[in-house]
Design a protein around this motif. Structure first.
Motif, PDB file in Angstrom:
ATOM      1  N   ASN A   1       0.833  -1.193   0.000  1.00  0.00           N
ATOM      2  CA  ASN A   1       0.000   0.000   0.000  1.00  0.00           C
ATOM      3  C   ASN A   1       0.875   1.254   0.000  1.00  0.00           C
ATOM      4  O   ASN A   1       2.096   1.180   0.122  1.00  0.00           O
TER       5      ASN A   1
ATOM      6  N   GLY B   1       2.855   4.724  -1.202  1.00  0.00           N
ATOM      7  CA  GLY B   1       3.635   5.119  -2.358  1.00  0.00           C
ATOM      8  C   GLY B   1       5.096   5.309  -2.010  1.00  0.00           C
ATOM      9  O   GLY B   1       5.505   5.159  -0.853  1.00  0.00           O
TER      10      GLY B   1
ATOM     11  N   SER C   1       2.757   4.960  -7.026  1.00  0.00           N
ATOM     12  CA  SER C   1       1.884   4.074  -6.250  1.00  0.00           C
ATOM     13  C   SER C   1       2.511   2.677  -6.147  1.00  0.00           C
ATOM     14  O   SER C   1       2.753   2.028  -7.164  1.00  0.00           O
TER      15      SER C   1
ATOM     16  N   TYR D   1       1.046   0.048  -4.927  1.00  0.00           N
ATOM     17  CA  TYR D   1       0.071  -0.979  -5.281  1.00  0.00           C
ATOM     18  C   TYR D   1      -0.029  -1.188  -6.786  1.00  0.00           C
ATOM     19  O   TYR D   1      -0.234  -2.319  -7.239  1.00  0.00           O
ATOM     20  N   ARG D   2       0.116  -0.126  -7.580  1.00  0.00           N
ATOM     21  CA  ARG D   2       0.028  -0.287  -9.031  1.00  0.00           C
ATOM     22  C   ARG D   2       1.135  -1.201  -9.549  1.00  0.00           C
ATOM     23  O   ARG D   2       0.905  -2.002 -10.459  1.00  0.00           O
TER      24      ARG D   2
END
Length: 301
Positions: free
Chosen positions: A143, A145, A154, A156-157
């Motif tokens: 989670n 960044g 990010s 998560y991306r």
């Protein structure tokens, strides 16, 4: 160029997720010659099941629920990536049983049946969880960044893109390197020959439909922290999946991957320069490809 890089990376991530959403859709279309309009609703159902399992009140017996909540968040998330798609797979079994009377008939029957199933699932979601938006809780490790090159990225991306690559690779290995995959491809090419060889085509169709359902549910879980969880999120998924299949070529595995990446990057870059047109650019691209190459980018002749 450096300013463009984040948008390209975001587009590649979005494209990988589009491809992942489309793979289950492609398998069902390829083998059964049926367009499964319930695919998006099953995608949403996977996200809702995951949200329920990751929440403070999991749908488990009291003793099991207490032991479940005592587990570290990362372990619960990993288990949810398995359990939620399995639960969605049960719904897929019910839909496939209903579809059996449509096999070998006009594809419109299957289209209407899966459209009805999609409406039932979406309304059941509204009755069960309401119409508000939800957020899927994820482990802290993936989670937030990080800062690189004076830009905030990010975490998560990157995780979503990585897990999408892994799943796409595993699906390719299953289809291309296993007897099951060979049987699925043979069934998509000539179902009568497969039946003549003594292979149970009914069971094969069931397995492929459940597998496609589980892929949709996994995609829903991965996409949920980016898109949010809401009843109509299935519509947001099935339209890009349909675009990817048509653009890449029906039945083409790598066509779906390439088309997903192309659409994702195109949307992301268009959003940077002319955001008002970002929603229609993929459809314009599909029209152009269908005009000059009706079988799709990598579709068979």
């Amino acid at each position: 160029m450096f300013d463009l890089l984040p948008h390209i990376l975001n587009g590649l991530t979005l494209g990988l997720l589009f491809a992942l959403i489309a793979l289950g859709f492609m398998l069902i279309v390829g083998l059964m010659e049926q367009i499964n309009l319930a695919h998006g609703s099953l995608f949403a159902l996977g996200a809702y099941f995951a949200m329920q399992l990751m929440g403070p009140r999991p749908p488990l017996p009291p003793g099991v629920a207490s032991a479940w909540l005592a587990l570290p968040l990362g372990w619960r998330y990993a288990a949810t990536l398995i359990l939620a798609p399995m639960a969605a797979g049960v719904v897929g079994i019910a839909i496939e049983f209903c579809m059996r009377r449509t096999y070998g008939k006009d594809p419109m029957y299957g289209l209407l049946l899966t459209f009805g199933a999609a409406m039932v699932i979406e309304e059941t979601i509204r009755l069960t969880w309401g119409t508000r938006d939800y957020v899927l809780q994820v482990p802290q490790a993936i989670n937030g960044g990080f800062i690189f090159g004076d830009l905030i990225w990010s975490t998560y991306r990157f995780y979503a893109a990585g897990i999408a690559v892994v799943i796409i690779g595993l699906v390719w290995l299953l289809i291309e390197k296993t007897p099951f995959g060979a049987t699925v491809k043979a069934g998509a090419h000539d179902s009568e020959i497969v039946r003549a060889l003594g292979i149970n085509l009914t069971r094969l169709r069931l397995l492929v439909f459940v597998f496609g359902t589980m892929l949709a549910a996994i995609a829903g879980i991965i996409v949920a922290p980016i898109w949010g969880i809401r009843p109509h999120m299935g519509v947001d998924a099935v339209i890009p999946a349909f675009l990817v299949i048509v653009l890449g070529g029906v039945g083409s595995f790598w066509g779906a991957v390439v088309a997903g990446l192309l659409i994702g990057v195109l949307i992301s870059v268009t959003t940077l320069y002319a955001s008002v047109y970002a929603g229609i650019v993929p459809f314009v691209l599909m029209i152009l490809v269908m005009t000059f190459r009706p079988r799709g980018l990598l579709g068979a002749t």
